[in-house]
Design an enzyme around this catalytic site. Sequence first.
Site, mmCIF file in Angstrom:
data_model
loop_
_atom_site.group_PDB
_atom_site.id
_atom_site.type_symbol
_atom_site.label_atom_id
_atom_site.label_comp_id
_atom_site.label_asym_id
_atom_site.label_seq_id
_atom_site.Cartn_x
_atom_site.Cartn_y
_atom_site.Cartn_z
ATOM 1 N N GLU A 119 -43.004 4.393 7.974
ATOM 2 C CA GLU A 119 -42.942 3.534 9.149
ATOM 3 C C GLU A 119 -42.724 2.088 8.698
ATOM 4 O O GLU A 119 -43.154 1.690 7.611
ATOM 5 C CB GLU A 119 -44.222 3.636 9.961
ATOM 6 C CG GLU A 119 -45.452 3.058 9.275
ATOM 7 C CD GLU A 119 -46.645 2.930 10.203
ATOM 8 O OE1 GLU A 119 -46.469 2.555 11.386
ATOM 9 O OE2 GLU A 119 -47.777 3.188 9.728
ATOM 10 N N TRP A 120 -42.035 1.317 9.512
ATOM 11 C CA TRP A 120 -41.835 -0.101 9.224
ATOM 12 C C TRP A 120 -43.097 -0.860 9.622
ATOM 13 O O TRP A 120 -43.567 -0.748 10.752
ATOM 14 C CB TRP A 120 -40.628 -0.638 9.994
ATOM 15 C CG TRP A 120 -40.410 -2.107 9.788
ATOM 16 C CD1 TRP A 120 -40.729 -3.109 10.654
ATOM 17 C CD2 TRP A 120 -39.856 -2.729 8.633
ATOM 18 N NE1 TRP A 120 -40.392 -4.318 10.110
ATOM 19 C CE2 TRP A 120 -39.852 -4.124 8.873
ATOM 20 C CE3 TRP A 120 -39.349 -2.243 7.427
ATOM 21 C CZ2 TRP A 120 -39.362 -5.036 7.942
ATOM 22 C CZ3 TRP A 120 -38.861 -3.154 6.493
ATOM 23 C CH2 TRP A 120 -38.876 -4.529 6.761
ATOM 24 N N ASP A 153 -52.845 0.818 -8.661
ATOM 25 C CA ASP A 153 -51.836 -0.161 -9.078
ATOM 26 C C ASP A 153 -51.917 -1.371 -8.154
ATOM 27 O O ASP A 153 -50.904 -1.859 -7.635
ATOM 28 C CB ASP A 153 -50.435 0.468 -9.022
ATOM 29 C CG ASP A 153 -49.378 -0.385 -9.728
ATOM 30 O OD1 ASP A 153 -49.751 -1.320 -10.456
ATOM 31 O OD2 ASP A 153 -48.183 -0.115 -9.548
#
Length: 287
Positions: free
Chosen positions: A91-92, A194
């Site tokens: 999704e944006w 990370d």
Amino acid sequence: MNPLLKEAVKQAGDESSIYKIKRVAGGSINESYFVKTDRNNYFIKYHPNAPNRFFELEAKGLQLIKDTNTIDVPKVIAYSDQQERAYLVLEWVSGQEHKDTERLLGERLASMHCHKGDKHGFSSNTYVGTLSQVNGLYTSWQAYYRECRLYSQLELGIQRNQITGKRRRQLNKLIDKLDLFVPDHVTPSYLHGDLWGGNWIVGSNGAPFLIDPSFLFGDRHFELAFTELFGGFSNSFYQAYEERFPVSNYYEDCKAIYQLYYLLVHLNIFGEMYGPHVDTILNKFVG
């Protein structure tokens, strides 16, 4: 139009017309795009030579974080790891940071770290960048960190001629004496794996989202140490984290040892520019 983007949108279950594609800056590993259709907005990552299970493992890490119901991640819509056709459709996510965003990031990361696994590590090898990250499931955090993190980077550094001579001798010595510096019996937390300053973004209403995980179960202080290595996190982030889940008294003693792993990764990927920082830590502990 890159035909792969059209395929990726179709695999996402969207048969509508694509009427906007924009290359998105950021990151050095994948090609990234904003794609707008008649139905939705997507963030699509593409890698022409992705290693085995590259996007599957990223998607799995995002889902594991999502399952804690503590901090937002982009919704995974589709992915493929086919050779030369590897992509990830998310999704944006877009929004503006507000005054409480980094405080929320600290609180919600601490809440995620309260979720526990049964053992340290992960059930399969993963990636840090595009480097294969050796994994396994260990009852001992110390053993996992020695064998899967430091030793794996030592071996890679020898192969790439980045860890030689005094540096190699000192790193071997540190690995042999790791029990003096790193705790053994630690509860395994859910970790992003990370978490540098470029791996969180802001969504609607200023909510923080984690992206690009290299998921594992392990000592939460390992994650915190990396946030301090290259910066990108405010005092309000650390204050909020501390209020929600105070750090243990051993953290300052082993922080540099935890940062060493990420410095070795950068040494093995980017080269000698990270060597002096590696050597400073080795000199401090086994010099």
